[in-house]
Design a protein around this motif. Structure first.
Motif, mmCIF file in Angstrom:
data_model
loop_
_atom_site.group_PDB
_atom_site.id
_atom_site.type_symbol
_atom_site.label_atom_id
_atom_site.label_comp_id
_atom_site.label_asym_id
_atom_site.label_seq_id
_atom_site.Cartn_x
_atom_site.Cartn_y
_atom_site.Cartn_z
ATOM 1 N N ASP A 481 17.195 27.008 15.074
ATOM 2 C CA ASP A 481 16.608 26.270 13.954
ATOM 3 C C ASP A 481 17.661 25.583 13.097
ATOM 4 O OD1 ASP A 481 17.688 28.667 13.003
ATOM 5 O OD2 ASP A 481 16.159 28.887 11.440
ATOM 6 N N ARG A 482 18.949 25.819 13.398
ATOM 7 C CA ARG A 482 20.010 25.242 12.572
ATOM 8 C C ARG A 482 21.270 24.852 13.332
ATOM 9 N NH1 ARG A 482 19.136 30.559 11.933
ATOM 10 N NH2 ARG A 482 20.834 32.071 11.692
ATOM 11 N N LEU A 483 21.316 25.116 14.614
ATOM 12 C CA LEU A 483 22.481 24.757 15.425
ATOM 13 C C LEU A 483 22.029 24.185 16.763
ATOM 14 C CD1 LEU A 483 25.161 27.609 15.127
ATOM 15 C CD2 LEU A 483 25.349 25.269 14.278
ATOM 16 N N GLY A 484 22.941 23.476 17.428
ATOM 17 C CA GLY A 484 22.687 23.000 18.783
ATOM 18 C C GLY A 484 22.240 21.564 18.865
ATOM 19 N N ARG A 485 21.869 20.964 17.745
ATOM 20 C CA ARG A 485 21.470 19.560 17.692
ATOM 21 C C ARG A 485 22.072 18.904 16.455
ATOM 22 N NH1 ARG A 485 16.380 21.828 19.724
ATOM 23 N NH2 ARG A 485 15.857 20.826 21.702
#
Length: 527
Positions: A481-485
């Motif tokens: 929900d807050r990392l990876g994109r």
């Protein structure tokens, strides 16, 4: 509104299907607040011209050993040696100025490259009679000198090491670890610090370190204290998730009535901590490694009767995995050979039947040899595979020779797992397997260093391969929900590359230069 930073003139690869590309990113308080028109007309304290560089989500290395990496970087490196004599010359030259009582630690050791294992007697001569420890690049074997053998307590163990000419495999290496370890907190911290910086220079912004406090991967059992000291002093340039080792757990009095029996002091488990440093999965080791033929197989290695070995009795391993599941841990189970994967599957089946949800993002580390019949079972259990694709580049030709033609397509699978709905999570297993960009290239081309294609048909697209070191890494960490994109509201962690992996020929991906990393919005050049 005045932002902290605006990065412009960038080729942003967001990996967000809702908004796949952008040219400008606005940052405030360590997070992305908008892209392109979202931040048009806004002012910022700092304006950064990316000069057309590619900006991607920060690379997530989901299985690392930073202490072992740092130890190797500080040791005498013999990786350039092609023969035994060359290796011994490097050791002799490197240790010539050492004090008589100083340990001679040797990295880059691989018996396959120099033709055979070194011996204790050879280390004695090269190291001038000092205590010497040559750790295999896989950490699944070592060679020790005679002065180390002499200080092994117990005649049986000493005799064993002498008969083996100083060569130790798997848990046998406890005979040297007991003498050399633990490092001090400062020494252990230094190894983490330099290894984390080396990872950052490859575009990594988040490392998951496997085996905290345990036999494999730890130089000091007080790993949490070591990492906290680094974080508090600003000396660690990446996010960290620590995976405690099963052998670091011990019986806990409060567990018997709660359905589990093992834990860490004060109940530490997965999820404790912050976005910069937190407790991750529980690491469990089932078998060894292919490089030294200790990965456990159902059928022997080609040309031998050897099938590898288990770290401990499989029933004890299964009991430990089930106990960890019931205690609330995410499980990270090292299983390379296909028989070891059978054991992991049985453990996860039993865990599911013992209550609690199986949907805890349990993971198999490596998954080196997965039979066709195991794929649907793993998919049904919802198990992710944390893979090291670069092994195919570095050691693929050797692995194919070990497995034979019929089993070669099963090595470090890609397409067959993805099509079955199994998440592949990319990692390097540093100090071993290259860089995240090398992993992306190998997932896309399945090519070894000799140019051989291994498992043709298992290739992923470049976009799918990039997801393994970004989107899927964030998911396995429970932070999707807050990392990876690169997306509004997400943490401002980026990798800045000279070119976009999507726009170059696949064969050029691993050679793309890393210009900078961004962590919590702070731009850090790679000089």
């Amino acid at each position: 509104m005045r932002l902290d930073t605006i990065i412009e003139n960038a080729q942003v690869v967001t990996l967000d299907p809702e908004r796949p590309t952008a040219g400008r990113i606005g940052l405030w308080r360590g997070r992305v607040v908008g892209l392109d028109d979202d931040v048009a007309g806004l002012d910022a304290v700092e304006m950064i011209d990316a000069g057309g560089a590619a900006v991607l989500p920060g690379f997530i290395d989901s299985h690392t050993h930073l202490q072992l990496t740092g130890q190797g970087l500080l040791a005498i490196d013999i990786s350039a040696a092609g023969t035994v004599d060359e290796a011994l010359t490097i050791i002799a030259d490197g240790s010539a100025s050492f004090a008589p009582e100083q340990w001679v630690e040797i990295s880059g050791y691989d018996q396959r490259v120099i033709g055979r294992d070194l011996t204790a007697a050879e280390l004695d001569r090269a190291a001038g009679g000092r205590k010497a420890w040559a750790r295999h690049i896989s950490s699944h074997s070592s060679v020790i000198s005679s002065s180390v053998i002499r200080d092994i307590p117990g005649a049986v163990d000493r005799d064993f090491a002498e008969r083996n000419l100083g060569v130790l495999h798997e848990v046998e290496q406890d005979l040297v670890r007991a003498q050399r370890l633990p490092f001090s907190l400062d020494e252990a911290g230094r190894t983490i610090e330099i290894a984390a910086e080396a990872a950052r220079r490859q575009g990594v912004t988040f490392c998951m370190d496997a085996g905290a406090g345990g036999r494999i991967g730890s130089l000091n059992p007080l790993d949490i204290s070591t990492h906290l000291r680094l974080l508090e002093s600003g000396r660690i340039p990446v996010r960290m998730q620590l995976m405690p080792s099963l052998d670091a757990l011990h019986p806990v009095l409060g567990g018997h009535g709660d359905g589990f029996e093992r834990g860490l002091d004060v109940g530490l488990r997965t999820g404790l901590g912050s976005d910069r440093l937190r407790i991750g999965a529980l690491k469990v080791v089932i078998d060894g490694g292919m490089m030294v033929r200790t990965a456990r197989l159902t059928e022997p290695y080609e040309g031998s009767d050897e099938r590898g070995q288990y770290s401990i009795d499989p029933e004890d391993l299964i009991a430990g995995i089930v106990d960890g599941h019931r205690a609330g841990w995410q499980l990270a189970v090292h299983a390379i050979g296909d028989e070891a994967i059978d054991v992991a599957i049985e453990a996860f089946r039993q865990a599911a039947s013992h209550g609690g949800t199986i949907d805890r993002r349990h993971r198999i580390e490596h998954g080196g040899l997965i039979r066709p019949d195991q794929i649907s079972v793993l998919a049904g259990l919802g198990i992710a595979i944390v893979s090291q694709p670069s092994f195919l580049y570095d050691s693929g030709d050797d692995f194919v020779a070990q497995m034979g033609v019929s089993r070669a397509p099963w090595l470090y699978r890609g397409r067959s797992l993805t099509d079955a709905g199994i998440r592949i999570v990319g990692s390097t297993d540093r100090p071993l397997a290259g860089s995240p960009l090398r992993a992306v290239q190998v997932l896309a081309d399945r090519t070894s260093s000799s140019g051989a294609i291994i498992g043709d048909g298992e290739q992923l697209t470049v976009a799918e391969a990039l997801n393994t070191v970004t989107v899927n890494g964030a998911w396995i960490a429970g932070m999707e929900d807050r990392l990876g994109r690169v997306a509004s509201g997400f943490l401002a962690d980026f990798t800045v590359l000279e070119r976009s992996p999507i726009d170059v020929d696949i064969s050029e991906i691993a050679a793309i230069g890393v210009r900078a990393t961004v962590l919590d919005g702070a731009w850090n050049e790679v000089s």
